[in-house]
Design a protein around this motif. Structure first.
Motif, short mmCIF file in Angstrom:
data_model
loop_
_atom_site.label_atom_id
_atom_site.label_comp_id
_atom_site.label_asym_id
_atom_site.label_seq_id
_atom_site.Cartn_x
_atom_site.Cartn_y
_atom_site.Cartn_z
N GLY A 144 -1.76 -2.78 -2.21
CA GLY A 144 -1.72 -3.33 -0.86
C GLY A 144 -2.76 -4.41 -0.65
O GLY A 144 -2.50 -5.46 -0.04
N VAL A 152 -3.31 1.75 -2.38
CA VAL A 152 -4.23 0.84 -1.67
C VAL A 152 -4.53 -0.40 -2.49
O VAL A 152 -4.59 -1.52 -1.97
CB VAL A 152 -5.53 1.59 -1.33
CG1 VAL A 152 -6.54 0.64 -0.71
CG2 VAL A 152 -5.25 2.77 -0.41
N ALA A 206 0.83 -1.20 0.00
CA ALA A 206 0.00 0.00 0.00
C ALA A 206 0.87 1.26 0.00
O ALA A 206 0.53 2.26 -0.65
CB ALA A 206 -0.92 -0.01 1.22
#
Length: 370
Positions: free
Chosen positions: A136, A133, A128
């Protein structure tokens, strides 16, 4: 029932999985999918071969040395992280994690769970930070697939193994209990047979021997002693035949076998009258009533010599009733095994038997279904 992870079965399974994983690694290599990132495949051919060989050796030894295998794979993945990561190594790591969680000690399982959880979270956070994100989440899912899912599956397999072992233990215990109960039932059955057959005749012989000493002409009594002796021998031979047979044949007593006991009662002055005959009934009914009547006659001869004895068999639409009545010479001192056995025999075919005083008489009554 074998354990889901038995020793020899697990060894063969581990070897097959290791060979299969090596074959998958070679296939990924041939397809250009050796690394998670196809544009970052920097390994020369000999390095890939060395990684696959090392992973194969670690996977083969994981069953016998799970601690060493887990540590070696962690170290190999750490080195591979700089130039990989390589998909075949993570597949091997997944199998090693499963073996450690399924076959390792309790401490090793806890260590593997902690390390895999921390590693999954660490990789997800690093992904991330580096790629956002989305990266991740994808890295976290990869960690769950290769590290945490094998642990969950191993726990399910371990629970199944424990349930199987518990079921096996319960089955062995139940089989032992059933065998013990069967032996106890057989001992009780043989005890009843001996009591209701041989004991009655031997008791009659003892009583007749006492009487023979006090009479001028014991010829009739001697004949009765001989008759009861032969009857006892026949009963013993019948029991020996049953015990020696391969099947479960049961000795069937016939109503006519009461003859020696009636003769013994007559020899000591007890006139026996018999009214009725259950021979028209099934062998089972006839055998039960014969045993009960024989025990009642033996008791009357032993405890009330010289008193009349009546044996009556009444047949009804749905049942047969046996009544043995004799006058008591004294109050009974207690209930012996014979009366208990009468009840057991009657109950064995769905009937009942009672014995007790009625005024100056002792009455044995048995009712059994036809």
């Amino acid at each position: 029932m074998k354990s889901p992870l038995g020793g020899s079965d697990l060894s063969r399974s581990t070897n097959l999985v290791a060979v299969g994983t090596l074959a998958v690694g070679l296939l990924l290599w041939a397809c250009g999918a050796f690394s998670f990132f196809s544009d970052h495949d920097v390994y020369p051919w000999y390095a890939k071969l060395a990684l696959l060989t090392a992973a194969f050796v670690i996977q083969i030894t994981a069953r016998r040395r799970p601690v060493v295998a887990f540590g070696a794979m962690c170290a190999l993945l750490a080195v591979d992280a700089f130039w990989g990561p390589s998909l075949p190594l993570w597949i091997v790591m997944s199998d090693v994690v499963f073996l450690c969680a399924a076959r390792g000690t309790r401490i090793l399982r806890h260590v593997v769970i902690v390390v895999c959880t921390v590693l999954t979270l660490g990789l997800a956070i690093a992904g991330a930070v580096v790629g956002g994100v989305q990266v991740g989440v994808l890295v976290g899912l990869v960690g769950i697939a290769f590290l945490l899912s094998p642990i969950t599956y191993a726990q399910s397999v371990t629970a199944a193994r424990r349930a199987s072992d518990a079921e096996k233990t319960a089955a062995v215990s139940q089989a032992h209990a059933d065998r013990t109960q069967a032996l106890a039932d057989e001992r009780r059955r043989l005890s009843r047979e001996l009591h209701d057959t041989v004991a009655g005749h031997v008791s009659a012989i003892a009583i007749l021997s006492e009487v023979a000493r006090d009479v001028a002409d014991p010829a009739q009594i001697v004949d009765s002693i001989r008759g009861n002796s032969l009857a006892a021998l026949r009963e013993l031979r019948a029991m020996i035949d049953v015990l020696a047979a391969d099947g479960d044949e049961r000795t069937t007593a016939r109503w006519s076998s009461l003859g020696p006991l009636i003769a013994a009662a007559d020899a000591v002055g007890s006139t026996v009258t018999v009214d009725g005959d259950p021979q028209a009934q099934s062998h089972q009914v006839e055998a039960v009533l014969t045993r009960i009547a024989g025990e009642a006659l033996a008791n009357a001869t032993r405890h009330a010599p010289g008193h009349a004895v009546s044996v009556v068999v009444d047949e009804f639409d749905d049942r047969v009733r046996l009544t043995v009545r004799n006058e008591m010479s004294c109050e009974p001192s207690g209930v012996g095994r014979g009366i208990v056995n009468m009840g057991i025999r009657a109950e064995s075919i769905g009937g009942r038997a009672d014995a007790g005083p009625a005024g100056t008489d002792w009455i044995v009554t048995a009712e059994v279904p036809r």
